[in-house]
Each structure stands twice: as structure tokens, then as C-alpha cells.
Design a protein around this motif. Sequence first.
Motif, PDB file in Angstrom:
ATOM      1  N   ALA A  70       0.802  -1.264  -0.137  1.00 24.34           N
ATOM      2  CA  ALA A  70      -0.127  -0.026  -0.008  1.00 24.34           C
ATOM      3  C   ALA A  70       0.625   1.123  -0.105  1.00 24.34           C
ATOM      4  N   ASP A  71       2.033   1.362   0.882  1.00 22.85           N
ATOM      5  CA  ASP A  71       3.023   2.451   0.895  1.00 22.85           C
ATOM      6  C   ASP A  71       3.536   2.681  -0.660  1.00 22.85           C
ATOM      7  N   GLN A  72       4.121   1.504  -1.260  1.00 24.76           N
ATOM      8  CA  GLN A  72       4.611   1.718  -2.256  1.00 24.76           C
ATOM      9  C   GLN A  72       3.567   2.010  -3.484  1.00 24.76           C
ATOM     10  N   GLN A  73       2.427   1.509  -3.445  1.00 19.12           N
ATOM     11  CA  GLN A  73       1.363   2.104  -4.521  1.00 19.12           C
ATOM     12  C   GLN A  73       1.378   3.635  -4.320  1.00 19.12           C
ATOM     13  N   ALA A  74       0.965   3.990  -3.006  1.00 21.21           N
ATOM     14  CA  ALA A  74       0.625   5.477  -2.914  1.00 21.21           C
ATOM     15  C   ALA A  74       1.918   6.365  -3.036  1.00 21.21           C
ATOM     16  N   HIS A  75       2.918   5.943  -2.835  1.00 20.47           N
ATOM     17  CA  HIS A  75       4.282   6.640  -3.284  1.00 20.47           C
ATOM     18  C   HIS A  75       4.287   6.620  -4.748  1.00 20.47           C
ATOM     19  N   ARG A  76       4.112   5.437  -5.679  1.00 24.23           N
ATOM     20  CA  ARG A  76       4.063   5.728  -6.935  1.00 24.23           C
ATOM     21  C   ARG A  76       3.005   6.533  -7.563  1.00 24.23           C
ATOM     22  N   VAL A  77       1.653   6.409  -7.247  1.00 20.14           N
ATOM     23  CA  VAL A  77       0.841   7.361  -7.410  1.00 20.14           C
ATOM     24  C   VAL A  77       1.138   8.959  -7.240  1.00 20.14           C
ATOM     25  N   THR A  78       1.520   9.243  -5.916  1.00 19.21           N
ATOM     26  CA  THR A  78       2.082  10.463  -5.686  1.00 19.21           C
ATOM     27  C   THR A  78       2.935  11.119  -6.293  1.00 19.21           C
ATOM     28  N   HIS A  79       4.064  10.192  -6.384  1.00 18.73           N
ATOM     29  CA  HIS A  79       5.271  10.758  -7.007  1.00 18.73           C
ATOM     30  C   HIS A  79       5.674  10.504  -8.432  1.00 18.73           C
ATOM     31  N   GLY A  80       4.966   9.290  -8.959  1.00 13.93           N
ATOM     32  CA  GLY A  80       5.378   8.876 -10.067  1.00 13.93           C
ATOM     33  C   GLY A  80       6.662   7.954 -10.318  1.00 13.93           C
ATOM     34  N   ALA A  81       6.899   7.602  -9.139  1.00 17.38           N
ATOM     35  CA  ALA A  81       8.229   6.757  -9.064  1.00 17.38           C
ATOM     36  C   ALA A  81       8.014   5.825  -7.818  1.00 17.38           C
ATOM     37  N   ILE A  82       8.914   4.716  -8.130  1.00 12.18           N
ATOM     38  CA  ILE A  82       9.044   3.674  -6.952  1.00 12.18           C
ATOM     39  C   ILE A  82       9.881   4.385  -5.684  1.00 12.18           C
ATOM     40  N   ALA A  83       9.440   4.084  -4.608  1.00 11.28           N
ATOM     41  CA  ALA A  83      10.150   4.606  -3.569  1.00 11.28           C
ATOM     42  C   ALA A  83      11.695   3.903  -3.423  1.00 11.28           C
TER      43      ALA A  83
END
Length: 175
Positions: A70-83
Motif C-alpha cells: 500500500a505504501d509503495q502504491q501510494a508513493h508511485r501514485v503520488t510521486h510517479g516513481a518507486i520509493a
Amino acid sequence: MAERVTDTAGTPDAVDTATATAHLKERLYATITMISVVIGLAGTGHPDAAGAAATVGTAALGLWLAALVADQQAHRVTHGAIARGRDLRRMLFVSSPLLLSAVGPLLLIGASALGVMHLTTALYTAAGVNVATLFAWGCYSGIRMGGGTALALLAGAIDAAIGTAVAGVKAMTGH
């Protein structure tokens, strides 16, 4: 994004306030979830130590992996990149209590396997320790808010009661 906190020398602290808050939130969530897991196990009749340990470990691992996804998905959506790097380390730190929540119950289950106590006793003890943990965090929050001893104890009692009720609902519904 959270503001970075620095010490007097201007170097970043290990954990900013937003990260510490998220870490504690996960710790409290994991505590409540583990109460429901061990109560559910204790109520199943006659689990054995190996099965109980597998259930506790699997529950903690599953929660942790779900949080990371969930954190990784949210990061990808928000920042357009993998954390990566600092963001990934933050995710791992924040979600670590989801894994750590299994340590106490696993130690008690291990004690049961060694014949120190009955497995049901170990599971109820694990639940009791987690309820006491919720009470302690509630008291600490009451003190931090400046409410005095009586209000701190009330906050602790309320947190323990709410946590127990939520865990009971989770255990009864199988979630």
C-alpha cells in the motif's frame, strides 16, 4: 511531505515527527490486530504451538507486506516513481511494528512449547500484555497532553477498552 527536523548542529535527526507519528500508529494498530489474532487462536479449541506460531507469524508478515504494498502504491501514485533510498527506509521503519508485534506472542508460544505454560494461557497472556500496552500508551498520551494523573488513567482505560473492543470485533468476524 514531512518537514525535516534538525539538531542544533544542523544535521538531520534520525526520525522526524511525521515519521515517528506514523511508526507509533502502526505500532498501535499492530497491537490491536495481534490481540484479535491471539484471542482468535485461544478460542479455536486446541491449537498446537507450531500452528499457533505459524498463524501469529503469518498474520504479522501478511500485515507488514500489505502495508509495504500500500505504501509503495501510494508513493508511485503520488510521486510517479518507486520509493527508493530514504523514502523506502522510511516505509520500512514505519511498517516495522507490524512485524515486531509477533515477537511477544511468539516468545510466549515458545514458552508453551517448552512446557512452561499451557498454550491457551500463553495466548491469553499475550493478549493481556497487549491490552496493558494500549493502556500504557493511553496513559502516556494523557500525560503528554497535560491532563494530570486522573485524566491519564482515564485515557489509558479508554484506549485499552477501545482496543479490546476492536480486537473482539475482529476476532468474532474472522478479520
